[in-house]
Design a protein around this motif. Structure first.
Motif, PDB file in Angstrom:
ATOM      1  N   ASN A 125     -24.104  99.205 -53.438  1.00  0.00           N
ATOM      2  CA  ASN A 125     -23.535  99.726 -54.673  1.00  0.00           C
ATOM      3  C   ASN A 125     -22.142  99.144 -54.844  1.00  0.00           C
ATOM      4  O   ASN A 125     -21.138  99.833 -54.706  1.00  0.00           O
ATOM      5  N   ASN A 126     -22.078  97.839 -55.122  1.00  0.00           N
ATOM      6  CA  ASN A 126     -20.805  97.164 -55.333  1.00  0.00           C
ATOM      7  C   ASN A 126     -20.734  96.725 -56.792  1.00  0.00           C
ATOM      8  O   ASN A 126     -21.514  95.877 -57.223  1.00  0.00           O
ATOM      9  N   PRO A 127     -19.799  97.286 -57.569  1.00  0.00           N
ATOM     10  CA  PRO A 127     -19.753  96.967 -58.997  1.00  0.00           C
ATOM     11  C   PRO A 127     -19.243  95.551 -59.299  1.00  0.00           C
ATOM     12  O   PRO A 127     -19.327  95.106 -60.435  1.00  0.00           O
ATOM     13  N   TYR A 128     -18.732  94.829 -58.295  1.00  0.00           N
ATOM     14  CA  TYR A 128     -18.128  93.522 -58.532  1.00  0.00           C
ATOM     15  C   TYR A 128     -18.915  92.358 -57.932  1.00  0.00           C
ATOM     16  O   TYR A 128     -18.819  91.242 -58.406  1.00  0.00           O
ATOM     17  N   LYS A 131     -24.160  92.423 -58.385  1.00  0.00           N
ATOM     18  CA  LYS A 131     -24.521  93.651 -59.096  1.00  0.00           C
ATOM     19  C   LYS A 131     -26.024  93.810 -59.287  1.00  0.00           C
ATOM     20  O   LYS A 131     -26.524  94.926 -59.336  1.00  0.00           O
ATOM     21  N   THR A 134     -27.775  96.239 -56.949  1.00  0.00           N
ATOM     22  CA  THR A 134     -27.398  97.650 -56.898  1.00  0.00           C
ATOM     23  C   THR A 134     -28.666  98.493 -56.749  1.00  0.00           C
ATOM     24  O   THR A 134     -29.654  98.295 -57.458  1.00  0.00           O
TER      25      THR A 134
END
Length: 160
Positions: A125-128, A131, A134
């Motif tokens: 779950n890394n928004p950068y 993605k 996710t």
């Protein structure tokens, strides 16, 4: 040259057939797929000693991401034909990590203490970064065939 790959494949098949635990069978399939993908990349890229990779897994799709020394990423995809539903996927991945990390040392005189290490990080779950993965389970994989080497040309590695 003897066809040792065929012999190894037959031995792995026999081991797979003798495994009754469903999660362990699935973990072995993932292990065999990842090892063959890593070896293919090592030979094709001409890398002499190390790889860092990331595995992103869902119950329907497994993606192995390997980055070369320029930062270019290569994606190997596996679509499981076995059941990873009903909470089995985390168990399968943990069993894969256990298999991957279980190696006897030393292997040979030329490769005295290689490092094969996998670590599960849970759900990605890394928004950068990456993605599109996710919600996938994430496992980091490191292979260093010559960790004791001091030569930068053989120990340059690849990072993901």
């Amino acid at each position: 040259m003897l066809n040792l790959m065929a012999k190894g494949m037959a031995e792995r098949y026999e081991e797979y057939l003798n495994t009754s635990d469903v999660e362990e069978r699935a973990a072995k399939i993932i292990y065999f797929w990842i090892m063959s993908s890593l070896e293919t990349f090592l030979w094709g890229a001409g890398i002499k000693s190390s790889i860092d990779a990331s595995l992103y897994a869902s119950k329907r799709k497994f993606c192995l991401i390997i980055s070369d020394s320029t930062g270019e990423e290569y994606e190997f995809v596996h679509y499981p034909t076995y059941n990873c539903d009903n909470g089995r996927l985390p168990i399968v991945l943990q069993k894969f990590v256990e298999i991957f990390n279980n190696i006897e040392y030393p292997l040979t005189n030329e490769i005295s203490s290689p490092v094969f290490h996998a670590h599960s990080f849970g759900v990605w779950n890394n928004p950068y970064l990456r993605k599109k993965y996710t919600g996938y389970h994430h496992v980091n994989i490191t292979v260093n065939l010559l960790p004791e080497a001091n030569d930068d040309s053989t120990n340059s590695g690849m990072h993901s």
